[in-house]
Design a protein around this motif. Structure first.
Motif, PDB file in Angstrom:
ATOM      1  N   MET A  14       0.836  -1.160   0.000  1.00  8.59           N
ATOM      2  CA  MET A  14       0.000   0.000   0.000  1.00  8.59           C
ATOM      3  C   MET A  14       0.891   1.235   0.000  1.00  8.59           C
ATOM      4  O   MET A  14       1.866   1.309   0.727  1.00  8.59           O
ATOM      5  CB  MET A  14      -0.888  -0.026   1.260  1.00  8.59           C
ATOM      6  N   ARG A  15       0.566   2.197  -0.835  1.00  2.00           N
ATOM      7  CA  ARG A  15       1.294   3.466  -0.879  1.00  2.00           C
ATOM      8  C   ARG A  15       0.362   4.565  -0.415  1.00  2.00           C
ATOM      9  O   ARG A  15      -0.772   4.664  -0.858  1.00  2.00           O
ATOM     10  CB  ARG A  15       1.793   3.762  -2.284  1.00  2.00           C
ATOM     11  N   LEU A  16       0.860   5.405   0.493  1.00  2.05           N
ATOM     12  CA  LEU A  16       0.086   6.525   1.005  1.00  2.05           C
ATOM     13  C   LEU A  16       0.804   7.823   0.697  1.00  2.05           C
ATOM     14  O   LEU A  16       2.031   7.866   0.704  1.00  2.05           O
ATOM     15  CB  LEU A  16      -0.090   6.413   2.529  1.00  2.05           C
ATOM     16  N   SER A  17       0.039   8.866   0.454  1.00  2.00           N
ATOM     17  CA  SER A  17       0.641  10.197   0.324  1.00  2.00           C
ATOM     18  C   SER A  17       1.114  10.625   1.710  1.00  2.00           C
ATOM     19  O   SER A  17       0.759  10.016   2.726  1.00  2.00           O
ATOM     20  CB  SER A  17      -0.390  11.193  -0.213  1.00  2.00           C
ATOM     21  N   ALA A  18       1.912  11.686   1.772  1.00  2.54           N
ATOM     22  CA  ALA A  18       2.399  12.181   3.067  1.00  2.54           C
ATOM     23  C   ALA A  18       1.228  12.560   3.970  1.00  2.54           C
ATOM     24  O   ALA A  18       1.247  12.265   5.174  1.00  2.54           O
ATOM     25  CB  ALA A  18       3.336  13.368   2.860  1.00  2.54           C
ATOM     26  N   ASP A  19       0.202  13.190   3.409  1.00  2.00           N
ATOM     27  CA  ASP A  19      -0.977  13.562   4.203  1.00  2.00           C
ATOM     28  C   ASP A  19      -1.719  12.329   4.709  1.00  2.00           C
ATOM     29  O   ASP A  19      -2.147  12.277   5.867  1.00  2.00           O
ATOM     30  CB  ASP A  19      -1.926  14.438   3.393  1.00  2.00           C
ATOM     31  N   GLU A  20      -1.884  11.344   3.855  1.00  4.12           N
ATOM     32  CA  GLU A  20      -2.559  10.110   4.256  1.00  4.12           C
ATOM     33  C   GLU A  20      -1.766   9.384   5.336  1.00  4.12           C
ATOM     34  O   GLU A  20      -2.343   8.868   6.297  1.00  4.12           O
ATOM     35  CB  GLU A  20      -2.761   9.190   3.054  1.00  4.12           C
ATOM     36  N   LEU A  21      -0.449   9.359   5.185  1.00  5.49           N
ATOM     37  CA  LEU A  21       0.413   8.712   6.170  1.00  5.49           C
ATOM     38  C   LEU A  21       0.302   9.421   7.514  1.00  5.49           C
ATOM     39  O   LEU A  21       0.206   8.774   8.561  1.00  5.49           O
ATOM     40  CB  LEU A  21       1.867   8.700   5.684  1.00  5.49           C
ATOM     41  N   SER A  22       0.270  10.745   7.500  1.00 11.04           N
ATOM     42  CA  SER A  22       0.134  11.518   8.730  1.00 11.04           C
ATOM     43  C   SER A  22      -1.212  11.255   9.403  1.00 11.04           C
ATOM     44  O   SER A  22      -1.279  11.053  10.617  1.00 11.04           O
ATOM     45  CB  SER A  22       0.309  13.009   8.462  1.00 11.04           C
ATOM     46  N   ARG A  23      -2.276  11.242   8.631  1.00 11.92           N
ATOM     47  CA  ARG A  23      -3.604  10.973   9.198  1.00 11.92           C
ATOM     48  C   ARG A  23      -3.660   9.562   9.785  1.00 11.92           C
ATOM     49  O   ARG A  23      -4.202   9.345  10.875  1.00 11.92           O
ATOM     50  CB  ARG A  23      -4.691  11.167   8.148  1.00 11.92           C
ATOM     51  N   PHE A  24      -3.086   8.603   9.067  1.00 13.74           N
ATOM     52  CA  PHE A  24      -3.047   7.223   9.547  1.00 13.74           C
ATOM     53  C   PHE A  24      -2.267   7.145  10.859  1.00 13.74           C
ATOM     54  O   PHE A  24      -2.718   6.543  11.832  1.00 13.74           O
ATOM     55  CB  PHE A  24      -2.419   6.311   8.485  1.00 13.74           C
ATOM     56  N   GLY A  25      -1.080   7.765  10.894  1.00 12.96           N
ATOM     57  CA  GLY A  25      -0.241   7.732  12.095  1.00 12.96           C
ATOM     58  C   GLY A  25      -0.914   8.391  13.292  1.00 12.96           C
ATOM     59  O   GLY A  25      -0.837   7.883  14.411  1.00 12.96           O
ATOM     60  N   GLU A  26      -1.580   9.523  13.063  1.00 14.38           N
ATOM     61  CA  GLU A  26      -2.288  10.194  14.159  1.00 14.38           C
ATOM     62  C   GLU A  26      -3.409   9.310  14.701  1.00 14.38           C
ATOM     63  O   GLU A  26      -3.616   9.238  15.914  1.00 14.38           O
ATOM     64  CB  GLU A  26      -2.841  11.539  13.698  1.00 14.38           C
ATOM     65  N   ALA A  27      -4.118   8.631  13.817  1.00 15.32           N
ATOM     66  CA  ALA A  27      -5.183   7.726  14.258  1.00 15.32           C
ATOM     67  C   ALA A  27      -4.610   6.563  15.064  1.00 15.32           C
ATOM     68  O   ALA A  27      -5.168   6.172  16.091  1.00 15.32           O
ATOM     69  CB  ALA A  27      -5.970   7.208  13.051  1.00 15.32           C
ATOM     70  N   VAL A  28      -3.483   6.031  14.617  1.00 16.43           N
ATOM     71  CA  VAL A  28      -2.825   4.946  15.355  1.00 16.43           C
ATOM     72  C   VAL A  28      -2.417   5.452  16.741  1.00 16.43           C
ATOM     73  O   VAL A  28      -2.694   4.809  17.755  1.00 16.43           O
ATOM     74  CB  VAL A  28      -1.591   4.405  14.591  1.00 16.43           C
ATOM     75  N   GLY A  29      -1.765   6.599  16.790  1.00 12.98           N
ATOM     76  CA  GLY A  29      -1.324   7.158  18.066  1.00 12.98           C
ATOM     77  C   GLY A  29      -2.479   7.414  19.015  1.00 12.98           C
ATOM     78  O   GLY A  29      -2.384   7.138  20.217  1.00 12.98           O
ATOM     79  N   ALA A  30      -3.577   7.928  18.503  1.00 12.26           N
ATOM     80  CA  ALA A  30      -4.742   8.220  19.344  1.00 12.26           C
ATOM     81  C   ALA A  30      -5.359   6.944  19.910  1.00 12.26           C
ATOM     82  O   ALA A  30      -5.949   6.961  20.986  1.00 12.26           O
ATOM     83  CB  ALA A  30      -5.781   8.999  18.547  1.00 12.26           C
ATOM     84  N   ALA A  31      -5.212   5.833  19.187  1.00 17.73           N
ATOM     85  CA  ALA A  31      -5.821   4.573  19.614  1.00 17.73           C
ATOM     86  C   ALA A  31      -4.914   3.727  20.504  1.00 17.73           C
ATOM     87  O   ALA A  31      -5.378   2.769  21.114  1.00 17.73           O
ATOM     88  CB  ALA A  31      -6.221   3.765  18.378  1.00 17.73           C
ATOM     89  N   LEU A  32      -3.627   4.067  20.590  1.00 19.04           N
ATOM     90  CA  LEU A  32      -2.688   3.247  21.355  1.00 19.04           C
ATOM     91  C   LEU A  32      -2.912   3.359  22.852  1.00 19.04           C
ATOM     92  O   LEU A  32      -3.252   4.419  23.364  1.00 19.04           O
ATOM     93  CB  LEU A  32      -1.250   3.667  21.051  1.00 19.04           C
ATOM     94  N   THR A  33      -2.699   2.245  23.531  1.00 22.50           N
ATOM     95  CA  THR A  33      -2.635   2.237  24.982  1.00 22.50           C
ATOM     96  C   THR A  33      -1.381   1.473  25.380  1.00 22.50           C
ATOM     97  O   THR A  33      -1.033   0.475  24.761  1.00 22.50           O
ATOM     98  CB  THR A  33      -3.876   1.564  25.607  1.00 22.50           C
ATOM     99  N   ALA A  34      -0.699   1.981  26.376  1.00 23.03           N
ATOM    100  CA  ALA A  34       0.562   1.379  26.818  1.00 23.03           C
ATOM    101  C   ALA A  34       0.293   0.057  27.529  1.00 23.03           C
ATOM    102  O   ALA A  34      -0.757  -0.112  28.128  1.00 23.03           O
ATOM    103  CB  ALA A  34       1.292   2.345  27.740  1.00 23.03           C
TER     104      ALA A  34
END
Length: 76
Positions: free
Chosen positions: A1-21
């Protein structure tokens, strides 16, 4: 899968928001593949205030985030 820089940023922010330690995420890729962009977005999603920098020349970085610290390291 290839993502644009904006798509990658949105994906990463969603991952970070969903993470729990505790969580460990391993990234591997060629130089310029977007690893640092993804880490920056994940840290932003975690609530980190400082911009994550590439660990290429410094082996370990640490940043305060929501309720748990964010630490990322280079294996090269």
């Amino acid at each position: 899968m290839r993502l644009s820089a904006d798509e990658l940023s949105r994906f990463g922010e969603a991952v970070g928001a969903a993470l729990t330690a505790p969580v460990v995420i391993g990234l591997s890729g060629e130089m310029g593949a977007g690893k640092t962009t993804l880490v920056q977005a994940i840290c932003h999603g975690l609530g980190a205030r400082a911009l994550a920098t590439s660990p290429t020349y410094a082996l370990v970085h640490h940043s305060a985030a929501r309720t748990t610290p964010a630490t990322w390291a280079s294996t090269t």
